[in-house]
Design a protein around this motif. Structure first.
Motif, short mmCIF file in Angstrom:
data_model
loop_
_atom_site.label_atom_id
_atom_site.label_comp_id
_atom_site.label_asym_id
_atom_site.label_seq_id
_atom_site.Cartn_x
_atom_site.Cartn_y
_atom_site.Cartn_z
N LEU A 123 0.83 -1.21 0.00
CA LEU A 123 0.00 0.00 0.00
C LEU A 123 0.86 1.26 0.00
O LEU A 123 0.58 2.21 -0.74
N LEU A 124 1.91 1.28 0.80
CA LEU A 124 2.80 2.43 0.83
C LEU A 124 3.51 2.60 -0.51
O LEU A 124 3.63 3.73 -1.02
N ASP A 125 3.97 1.50 -1.09
CA ASP A 125 4.65 1.56 -2.39
C ASP A 125 3.70 1.99 -3.51
O ASP A 125 4.14 2.46 -4.56
N SER A 126 2.40 1.84 -3.28
CA SER A 126 1.41 2.25 -4.27
C SER A 126 1.13 3.75 -4.21
O SER A 126 0.33 4.27 -4.98
N GLY A 127 1.76 4.43 -3.26
CA GLY A 127 1.60 5.87 -3.17
C GLY A 127 0.70 6.34 -2.05
O GLY A 127 0.42 7.53 -1.94
N LEU A 128 0.23 5.41 -1.24
CA LEU A 128 -0.61 5.80 -0.12
C LEU A 128 0.26 6.22 1.07
O LEU A 128 1.42 5.82 1.17
N THR A 129 -0.31 7.02 1.94
CA THR A 129 0.41 7.45 3.14
C THR A 129 0.12 6.48 4.28
O THR A 129 -0.81 5.66 4.20
N SER A 130 0.88 6.61 5.36
CA SER A 130 0.63 5.74 6.51
C SER A 130 -0.75 6.04 7.11
O SER A 130 -1.40 5.14 7.63
N ASP A 131 -1.21 7.28 7.01
CA ASP A 131 -2.58 7.60 7.47
C ASP A 131 -3.61 6.87 6.61
O ASP A 131 -4.61 6.35 7.12
N ASP A 132 -3.37 6.82 5.30
CA ASP A 132 -4.26 6.08 4.40
C ASP A 132 -4.29 4.61 4.79
O ASP A 132 -5.35 4.00 4.86
N VAL A 133 -3.11 4.06 5.02
CA VAL A 133 -3.02 2.63 5.35
C VAL A 133 -3.74 2.35 6.66
O VAL A 133 -4.42 1.33 6.79
N ARG A 134 -3.65 3.26 7.60
CA ARG A 134 -4.35 3.07 8.87
C ARG A 134 -5.86 3.00 8.63
O ARG A 134 -6.56 2.22 9.26
N GLU A 135 -6.36 3.78 7.69
CA GLU A 135 -7.79 3.72 7.34
C GLU A 135 -8.16 2.38 6.70
O GLU A 135 -9.32 1.99 6.72
N LEU A 136 -7.18 1.71 6.13
CA LEU A 136 -7.42 0.45 5.42
C LEU A 136 -7.02 -0.76 6.25
O LEU A 136 -6.72 -1.81 5.71
N ARG A 137 -7.04 -0.62 7.55
CA ARG A 137 -6.61 -1.73 8.41
C ARG A 137 -7.35 -3.02 8.11
O ARG A 137 -6.77 -4.09 8.19
N GLY A 138 -8.61 -2.93 7.74
CA GLY A 138 -9.36 -4.13 7.40
C GLY A 138 -8.77 -4.86 6.21
O GLY A 138 -8.79 -6.09 6.14
N CYS A 139 -8.21 -4.12 5.28
CA CYS A 139 -7.57 -4.72 4.10
C CYS A 139 -6.32 -5.50 4.48
O CYS A 139 -5.92 -6.41 3.77
N LEU A 140 -5.70 -5.11 5.59
CA LEU A 140 -4.45 -5.76 5.98
C LEU A 140 -4.67 -7.17 6.51
O LEU A 140 -3.71 -7.90 6.74
N LEU B 99 -9.63 4.11 -2.59
CA LEU B 99 -8.60 5.08 -2.20
C LEU B 99 -7.58 5.27 -3.32
O LEU B 99 -7.12 6.38 -3.57
N TYR B 100 -7.22 4.19 -4.02
CA TYR B 100 -6.31 4.31 -5.17
C TYR B 100 -6.91 5.27 -6.20
O TYR B 100 -6.21 6.13 -6.75
N GLN B 101 -8.21 5.12 -6.48
CA GLN B 101 -8.86 5.98 -7.46
C GLN B 101 -8.83 7.45 -7.01
O GLN B 101 -8.55 8.35 -7.80
N GLN B 102 -9.09 7.67 -5.75
CA GLN B 102 -9.05 9.02 -5.19
C GLN B 102 -7.66 9.62 -5.31
O GLN B 102 -7.49 10.75 -5.75
N ARG B 103 -6.65 8.84 -4.94
CA ARG B 103 -5.26 9.32 -5.01
C ARG B 103 -4.84 9.55 -6.46
O ARG B 103 -4.13 10.49 -6.77
N LEU B 104 -5.27 8.68 -7.36
CA LEU B 104 -4.93 8.83 -8.78
C LEU B 104 -5.53 10.13 -9.34
O LEU B 104 -4.86 10.84 -10.09
N ARG B 105 -6.76 10.45 -8.96
CA ARG B 105 -7.36 11.71 -9.39
C ARG B 105 -6.52 12.89 -8.90
O ARG B 105 -6.25 13.84 -9.65
N ALA B 106 -6.09 12.84 -7.65
CA ALA B 106 -5.28 13.92 -7.09
C ALA B 106 -3.94 14.04 -7.81
O ALA B 106 -3.48 15.15 -8.09
N VAL B 107 -3.33 12.91 -8.14
CA VAL B 107 -2.05 12.92 -8.86
C VAL B 107 -2.24 13.52 -10.25
O VAL B 107 -1.44 14.35 -10.71
N ARG B 108 -3.31 13.12 -10.92
CA ARG B 108 -3.58 13.66 -12.27
C ARG B 108 -3.80 15.17 -12.22
O ARG B 108 -3.32 15.90 -13.09
N GLU B 109 -4.54 15.62 -11.21
CA GLU B 109 -4.76 17.07 -11.06
C GLU B 109 -3.45 17.79 -10.83
O GLU B 109 -3.21 18.86 -11.40
#
Length: 114
Positions: free
Chosen positions: A52-69, A85-95
């Motif tokens: 998740l971190l290598d995918s560009g998410l922050t540690s705060d993002d990962v904490r929100e995804l604890r269920g995924c872990l 969350l990937y889609q949300q982050r990708l939109r922000a990166v594109r912007e």
């Protein structure tokens, strides 16, 4: 298993593992001698955190995804929460890329005018 073994098995540094603990992403118990002890499932959890971190998410993002872990994110289909969350982050990166591209074009125009 102790922190050194978990580091070897996951490729994460012991410093990173301590950081994951501080951020609430990973848990350990303390042995009588004070050493951190991790359960066997910590290996997959750390691999998921790193993915998740290598995918560009922050540690705060990962904490929100604890269920995924709880899933094997490396070998199984993506967690739905992570995909959103990937889609949300990708939109922000594109912007951000669009804004930087526009800035570059303005700067190039100014330099060309000289």
């Amino acid at each position: 298993m102790r922190i050194g073994e978990l580091a070897r098995r996951t490729g994460a540094s012991t410093r990173a593992l301590r950081y994951y603990e501080q951020r609430g992403l990973l848990g350990s118990e303390r042995a009588a001698n004070g050493y951190r002890e991790y359960p066997p499932e910590a290996v997959e959890r750390v691999r998921g955190i790193r993915l998740l971190l290598d995918s560009g998410l922050t540690s705060d993002d990962v904490r929100e995804l604890r269920g995924c872990l709880q899933l094997d994110l490396v070998n199984e289909p993506e967690c739905e929460e992570a995909l959103a969350l990937y889609q949300q982050r990708l939109r922000a990166v594109r912007e951000r890329i669009d804004a930087l591209t526009a800035t570059r074009a303005r700067l190039e125009r100014h330099l060309a005018a000289d």
